[in-house]
Design a protein around this motif. Sequence first.
Motif, PDB file in Angstrom:
ATOM      1  N   THR A 191     -13.078 -12.695 -13.945  1.00  0.00           N
ATOM      2  CA  THR A 191     -11.535 -12.143 -14.952  1.00  0.00           C
ATOM      3  C   THR A 191     -11.209 -11.093 -14.077  1.00  0.00           C
ATOM      4  O   THR A 191     -12.071 -10.355 -13.796  1.00  0.00           O
ATOM      5  CB  THR A 191     -11.914 -12.346 -16.489  1.00  0.00           C
ATOM      6  OG1 THR A 191     -10.020 -12.275 -17.152  1.00  0.00           O
ATOM      7  CG2 THR A 191     -12.247 -10.936 -17.111  1.00  0.00           C
ATOM      8  N   THR A 192      -9.781 -10.500 -14.440  1.00  0.00           N
ATOM      9  CA  THR A 192      -9.294  -9.167 -13.689  1.00  0.00           C
ATOM     10  C   THR A 192      -9.261  -8.689 -15.372  1.00  0.00           C
ATOM     11  O   THR A 192      -8.356  -9.480 -16.327  1.00  0.00           O
ATOM     12  CB  THR A 192      -8.390  -9.807 -12.793  1.00  0.00           C
ATOM     13  OG1 THR A 192      -7.779 -10.147 -13.456  1.00  0.00           O
ATOM     14  CG2 THR A 192      -8.753 -10.585 -11.669  1.00  0.00           C
ATOM     15  N   VAL A 193      -8.220  -7.516 -15.283  1.00  0.00           N
ATOM     16  CA  VAL A 193      -8.233  -6.310 -16.041  1.00  0.00           C
ATOM     17  C   VAL A 193      -7.585  -5.507 -14.405  1.00  0.00           C
ATOM     18  O   VAL A 193      -7.132  -5.689 -13.538  1.00  0.00           O
ATOM     19  CB  VAL A 193      -8.700  -5.329 -16.701  1.00  0.00           C
ATOM     20  CG1 VAL A 193      -9.021  -5.853 -18.033  1.00  0.00           C
ATOM     21  CG2 VAL A 193      -9.993  -4.688 -16.219  1.00  0.00           C
ATOM     22  N   GLN A 194      -6.109  -4.748 -14.711  1.00  0.00           N
ATOM     23  CA  GLN A 194      -5.025  -4.185 -13.867  1.00  0.00           C
ATOM     24  C   GLN A 194      -4.900  -2.818 -14.244  1.00  0.00           C
ATOM     25  O   GLN A 194      -4.703  -2.298 -15.801  1.00  0.00           O
ATOM     26  CB  GLN A 194      -4.386  -4.648 -13.306  1.00  0.00           C
ATOM     27  CG  GLN A 194      -3.688  -5.374 -14.695  1.00  0.00           C
ATOM     28  CD  GLN A 194      -2.433  -6.153 -13.102  1.00  0.00           C
ATOM     29  OE1 GLN A 194      -1.397  -5.984 -12.848  1.00  0.00           O
ATOM     30  NE2 GLN A 194      -2.418  -7.286 -14.005  1.00  0.00           N
ATOM     31  N   LEU A 195      -4.874  -1.725 -13.527  1.00  0.00           N
ATOM     32  CA  LEU A 195      -4.560  -0.911 -13.419  1.00  0.00           C
ATOM     33  C   LEU A 195      -2.484  -0.300 -12.924  1.00  0.00           C
ATOM     34  O   LEU A 195      -3.051  -0.615 -11.763  1.00  0.00           O
ATOM     35  CB  LEU A 195      -5.439   1.343 -13.009  1.00  0.00           C
ATOM     36  CG  LEU A 195      -6.329   1.248 -13.311  1.00  0.00           C
ATOM     37  CD1 LEU A 195      -7.331   2.154 -13.078  1.00  0.00           C
ATOM     38  CD2 LEU A 195      -6.219   1.529 -15.096  1.00  0.00           C
ATOM     39  N   LYS A 196      -2.268   0.590 -13.539  1.00  0.00           N
ATOM     40  CA  LYS A 196      -0.768   0.638 -12.973  1.00  0.00           C
ATOM     41  C   LYS A 196      -0.147   1.562 -12.609  1.00  0.00           C
ATOM     42  O   LYS A 196      -0.401   2.442 -13.595  1.00  0.00           O
ATOM     43  CB  LYS A 196       0.394  -0.816 -13.135  1.00  0.00           C
ATOM     44  CG  LYS A 196      -0.661  -2.381 -13.183  1.00  0.00           C
ATOM     45  CD  LYS A 196       0.547  -3.209 -13.978  1.00  0.00           C
ATOM     46  CE  LYS A 196       0.338  -4.591 -13.292  1.00  0.00           C
ATOM     47  NZ  LYS A 196       1.746  -5.314 -14.503  1.00  0.00           N
ATOM     48  N   GLY A 197       0.975   2.030 -11.389  1.00  0.00           N
ATOM     49  CA  GLY A 197       1.330   3.150 -12.163  1.00  0.00           C
ATOM     50  C   GLY A 197       1.418   3.451 -10.482  1.00  0.00           C
ATOM     51  O   GLY A 197       2.182   3.323  -9.724  1.00  0.00           O
ATOM     52  N   GLU A 198       2.069   4.710 -11.266  1.00  0.00           N
ATOM     53  CA  GLU A 198       3.281   5.487  -9.445  1.00  0.00           C
ATOM     54  C   GLU A 198       2.572   6.739  -9.103  1.00  0.00           C
ATOM     55  O   GLU A 198       1.834   7.803 -10.374  1.00  0.00           O
ATOM     56  CB  GLU A 198       4.449   5.421  -9.599  1.00  0.00           C
ATOM     57  CG  GLU A 198       5.244   5.774  -8.558  1.00  0.00           C
ATOM     58  CD  GLU A 198       6.900   6.059  -8.770  1.00  0.00           C
ATOM     59  OE1 GLU A 198       7.493   6.271  -7.755  1.00  0.00           O
ATOM     60  OE2 GLU A 198       7.201   6.074  -9.617  1.00  0.00           O
ATOM     61  N   VAL A 199       1.922   6.733  -7.601  1.00  0.00           N
ATOM     62  CA  VAL A 199       1.757   8.448  -8.192  1.00  0.00           C
ATOM     63  C   VAL A 199       2.971   8.994  -7.272  1.00  0.00           C
ATOM     64  O   VAL A 199       3.021   8.164  -5.859  1.00  0.00           O
ATOM     65  CB  VAL A 199       0.241   7.724  -6.562  1.00  0.00           C
ATOM     66  CG1 VAL A 199      -0.864   9.535  -6.409  1.00  0.00           C
ATOM     67  CG2 VAL A 199      -0.582   7.568  -7.577  1.00  0.00           C
ATOM     68  N   VAL A 200       3.179  10.464  -7.039  1.00  0.00           N
ATOM     69  CA  VAL A 200       4.018  10.803  -6.140  1.00  0.00           C
ATOM     70  C   VAL A 200       3.426  11.973  -5.620  1.00  0.00           C
ATOM     71  O   VAL A 200       2.665  12.734  -5.753  1.00  0.00           O
ATOM     72  CB  VAL A 200       4.677  11.770  -7.200  1.00  0.00           C
ATOM     73  CG1 VAL A 200       5.441  10.397  -7.774  1.00  0.00           C
ATOM     74  CG2 VAL A 200       4.903  12.391  -8.388  1.00  0.00           C
ATOM     75  N   VAL A 201       4.184  12.272  -4.763  1.00  0.00           N
ATOM     76  CA  VAL A 201       3.752  13.419  -3.939  1.00  0.00           C
ATOM     77  C   VAL A 201       3.317  14.906  -4.146  1.00  0.00           C
ATOM     78  O   VAL A 201       4.715  15.661  -5.558  1.00  0.00           O
ATOM     79  CB  VAL A 201       4.167  13.920  -2.763  1.00  0.00           C
ATOM     80  CG1 VAL A 201       4.153  14.822  -1.688  1.00  0.00           C
ATOM     81  CG2 VAL A 201       4.721  12.014  -1.621  1.00  0.00           C
ATOM     82  N   ASN A 202       2.521  15.594  -4.596  1.00  0.00           N
ATOM     83  CA  ASN A 202       2.636  16.575  -5.401  1.00  0.00           C
ATOM     84  C   ASN A 202       2.905  18.200  -4.814  1.00  0.00           C
ATOM     85  O   ASN A 202       3.782  18.214  -3.779  1.00  0.00           O
ATOM     86  CB  ASN A 202       0.522  17.022  -4.497  1.00  0.00           C
ATOM     87  CG  ASN A 202      -0.020  18.060  -6.190  1.00  0.00           C
ATOM     88  OD1 ASN A 202       0.780  18.532  -6.740  1.00  0.00           O
ATOM     89  ND2 ASN A 202      -1.010  18.865  -5.357  1.00  0.00           N
TER      90      ASN A 202
END
Length: 147
Positions: free
Chosen positions: A136-147
Motif C-alpha cells: 500500500t502507499t501513503v503520500q506527501l504533497k506540497g510545493e517548494v519555492v525558491v528561498n
Amino acid sequence: MTMKKLSLVLLASALMFTACNNNNEENTNGSQDSTAVATTQEGAGRMEFEEEAFNFGTIKEGEVVEHVFKFKNTGDFPVVLAQVSASCGCTTPTYTSTPVKPGESGEISVKFDSNGQVGQQQKIITIASNAEKPVTTVQLKGEVVVN
C-alpha cells in the motif's frame, strides 16, 4: 513470501525509483497507486490509515517537513511491516518495527528534505507488509519555492 506478493513488492519498488525526479506531476484524482493491488487472505491483519495523503502546503527550499502517518490494525491477526521505502532519497521513512496486534496502532514517520526539490512535490511512501493488502502507499504533497 509467495511469488505473487514478491512480484507486487518488486513492481512497487521499481516504480518508486522512477518517481524521484517527477517533481512537477501530481496525482490529481487522489486515487491510490495502481501497484497497490489488494489480495484476499483469510485471517489477515488490515491497516486503516487516519489519512493516506498529507499536504504540507508551501515551504521554502531547504526546509524539512516531518509527518507521522498513523494506522490501526482492524484485522484479525498482527500486522508486520516488512519494508517501508520512499520514492526519493530526499524522503526518509521510519516505522513501527514490532508486530501491530489487532486493535492496536502503528505509525510511519516521514521526513522530507526540500533542499534541491523546487516545484510541486508528490512523494510516495510504499509499505510492504503481511496485511490483507500486502503493498500500500501513503503520500506527501506540497510545493517548494525558491528561498
